[in-house]
Design a protein around this motif. Structure first.
Motif: not given
Length: 192
Positions: A90-100
């Motif tokens: 989840w921390a790999a790319d928090r912003v992208v995860m949140r948006r996905l």
């Protein structure tokens, strides 16, 4: 090279404050400076692009460590390891995860990809919980649902706070998971 450019473009587009609203194959192709046909050639469809993007995030988030959790003989320790692996993912790319994850509520293609991955996480948790309690036990089904919620991006995102590292939420998530497991098997019980 064009595959990498497309994946990087997809991540960059999703990272923009309003980029997720315009997340289309055309927008990704423009951002990557490739023809739309190149995206389809590389990924076959928008779903294929999303799958590849999630795979790319999984690689960055070291999801390859997940099999060790399932190989762990102690089910509680296995759940603890799974929590740590998902924190890294989840921390790999928090912003992208949140948006996905937000886009999954709006876009059926994204929803299908995210739902399928969440279902695999649920199945993994079910496999670990099966070592702790009988198959027909309603408490086990409740435990799996609770663990699924605890190991979700949304839980880590909330528990880490707006600016915190998602991996810093591991002790809290682990503590809450232990409470769920104790409710399933009772205090001091080791499980299967």
């Amino acid at each position: 090279e064009s595959r990498r450019r497309v994946l990087d473009a997809a991540r960059a587009l999703l990272a923009e404050p309003s980029g997720y609203q315009a997340f289309t194959v055309d927008a990704v192709a423009r951002r990557a400076d490739v023809a739309r046909a190149t995206v389809y050639y590389q990924f076959r469809s928008k779903t294929g692009l999303l799958e590849a993007l999630c795979d790319d995030l999984a690689e960055d988030g070291q999801m390859g460590d997940l099999p060790r959790a399932f190989a762990e003989p102690d089910p509680r320790a296995a759940v603890h390891q799974l929590i740590g692996v998902f924190a890294g993912f989840w921390a790999a790319d928090r912003v992208v995860m949140r948006r996905l994850r937000a886009l999954a509520a709006l876009d059926p293609d994204v929803h299908d990809v995210i739902s399928a991955r969440d279902e695999r996480r649920r199945q993994g948790l079910e496999a670990l919980a099966s070592r702790l309690g009988p198959a027909g036990d309603a408490r086990r089904a409740d435990a799996v649902r609770a663990l699924l919620a605890l190991t979700s991006f949304e839980s880590f995102d909330t528990m880490a706070g707006p600016d915190g590292d998602l991996r810093d939420a591991v002790p809290l998530v682990t503590s809450l998971a232990d409470a769920v497991l104790t409710n399933l098997v009772g205090p001091g019980s080791e499980g299967g």
